[in-house]
Design a protein around this motif. Sequence first.
Motif, PDB file in Angstrom:
ATOM      1  N   GLU A 141       0.798  -1.254   0.096  1.00 15.54           N
ATOM      2  CA  GLU A 141       0.143  -0.155   0.156  1.00 15.54           C
ATOM      3  C   GLU A 141       0.857   1.218   0.108  1.00 15.54           C
ATOM      4  O   GLU A 141       0.296   2.232  -0.228  1.00 15.54           O
ATOM      5  N   ASP A 142       2.137   1.152   0.302  1.00 13.32           N
ATOM      6  CA  ASP A 142       2.997   2.298   0.278  1.00 13.32           C
ATOM      7  C   ASP A 142       3.094   2.746  -1.010  1.00 13.32           C
ATOM      8  O   ASP A 142       3.266   3.995  -1.136  1.00 13.32           O
ATOM      9  N   LEU A 143       3.148   1.964  -2.083  1.00 13.58           N
ATOM     10  CA  LEU A 143       3.205   2.441  -3.581  1.00 13.58           C
ATOM     11  C   LEU A 143       2.237   3.506  -3.872  1.00 13.58           C
ATOM     12  O   LEU A 143       2.625   4.379  -4.709  1.00 13.58           O
ATOM     13  N   ASP A 144       1.121   3.465  -3.348  1.00 15.16           N
ATOM     14  CA  ASP A 144       0.034   4.439  -3.533  1.00 15.16           C
ATOM     15  C   ASP A 144       0.263   5.831  -3.076  1.00 15.16           C
ATOM     16  O   ASP A 144      -0.605   6.634  -3.272  1.00 15.16           O
ATOM     17  N   HIS A 145       1.081   5.868  -2.309  1.00 13.46           N
ATOM     18  CA  HIS A 145       1.717   7.157  -1.401  1.00 13.46           C
ATOM     19  C   HIS A 145       2.941   7.512  -1.968  1.00 13.46           C
ATOM     20  O   HIS A 145       3.583   8.399  -1.128  1.00 13.46           O
ATOM     21  N   LEU A 146       3.562   7.272  -3.130  1.00 14.89           N
ATOM     22  CA  LEU A 146       4.806   7.737  -3.544  1.00 14.89           C
ATOM     23  C   LEU A 146       4.823   8.331  -4.842  1.00 14.89           C
ATOM     24  O   LEU A 146       5.275   8.028  -5.870  1.00 14.89           O
ATOM     25  N   PRO A 147       4.236   9.506  -4.909  1.00 15.89           N
ATOM     26  CA  PRO A 147       4.054  10.281  -6.077  1.00 15.89           C
ATOM     27  C   PRO A 147       5.267  10.555  -6.755  1.00 15.89           C
ATOM     28  O   PRO A 147       5.496  11.003  -7.872  1.00 15.89           O
ATOM     29  N   GLU A 148       6.498  10.863  -6.116  1.00 19.13           N
ATOM     30  CA  GLU A 148       7.817  11.201  -6.657  1.00 19.13           C
ATOM     31  C   GLU A 148       8.464   9.738  -7.298  1.00 19.13           C
ATOM     32  O   GLU A 148       9.372  10.039  -7.975  1.00 19.13           O
ATOM     33  N   ALA A 149       7.923   8.750  -6.845  1.00 21.16           N
ATOM     34  CA  ALA A 149       8.719   7.449  -7.686  1.00 21.16           C
ATOM     35  C   ALA A 149       8.271   7.434  -9.108  1.00 21.16           C
ATOM     36  O   ALA A 149       7.263   7.692  -9.641  1.00 21.16           O
ATOM     37  N   PRO A 150       9.377   6.699  -9.866  1.00 21.97           N
ATOM     38  CA  PRO A 150       9.117   6.669 -11.392  1.00 21.97           C
ATOM     39  C   PRO A 150       7.924   5.895 -11.499  1.00 21.97           C
ATOM     40  O   PRO A 150       7.079   5.180 -10.798  1.00 21.97           O
ATOM     41  N   ARG A 151       7.311   5.980 -12.631  1.00 14.57           N
ATOM     42  CA  ARG A 151       5.896   5.481 -13.275  1.00 14.57           C
ATOM     43  C   ARG A 151       5.798   4.198 -12.953  1.00 14.57           C
ATOM     44  O   ARG A 151       5.076   3.628 -12.547  1.00 14.57           O
ATOM     45  N   HIS A 152       6.812   3.167 -13.277  1.00  9.22           N
ATOM     46  CA  HIS A 152       6.826   1.783 -13.167  1.00  9.22           C
ATOM     47  C   HIS A 152       7.607   1.189 -12.165  1.00  9.22           C
ATOM     48  O   HIS A 152       8.462   0.461 -12.298  1.00  9.22           O
ATOM     49  N   THR A 153       7.273   1.483 -10.830  1.00 13.57           N
ATOM     50  CA  THR A 153       8.064   1.092  -9.609  1.00 13.57           C
ATOM     51  C   THR A 153       7.294   0.021  -9.296  1.00 13.57           C
ATOM     52  O   THR A 153       5.931  -0.029  -9.103  1.00 13.57           O
TER      53      THR A 153
END
Length: 100
Positions: A19-31
């Motif tokens: 669920e942390d991936l949903d709160h990482l707007p800075e991460a590259p698109r295909h993380t």
Amino acid sequence: MTALPEWMRPPRDEGWFAEDLDHLPEAPRHTELIDGALVFMTSPQRSWHGRLVTGLTTALTGQAPEGVEVERGMTVRLDARNRPEPDLLVTSAPYDPDRT
């Protein structure tokens, strides 16, 4: 050596959760998340890859039995610490436009 940006540091000692991936707007698109670690898919896709995925999507969709969906390019939560992004996914899960 360059210091890691703060957003790349896991929020807990156990690492990252799906669920942390949903709160990482800075991460590259295909993380992706593999065993609690972030994996960045930064290399550009080649034309042959796109054509292959499109061809497989079309072929599988045309042969899929009733109740089987073919999806492409979305993350799949396997468990709390794994959320890969396969090129194709064949599933019997009902269609949900908001699922990840």
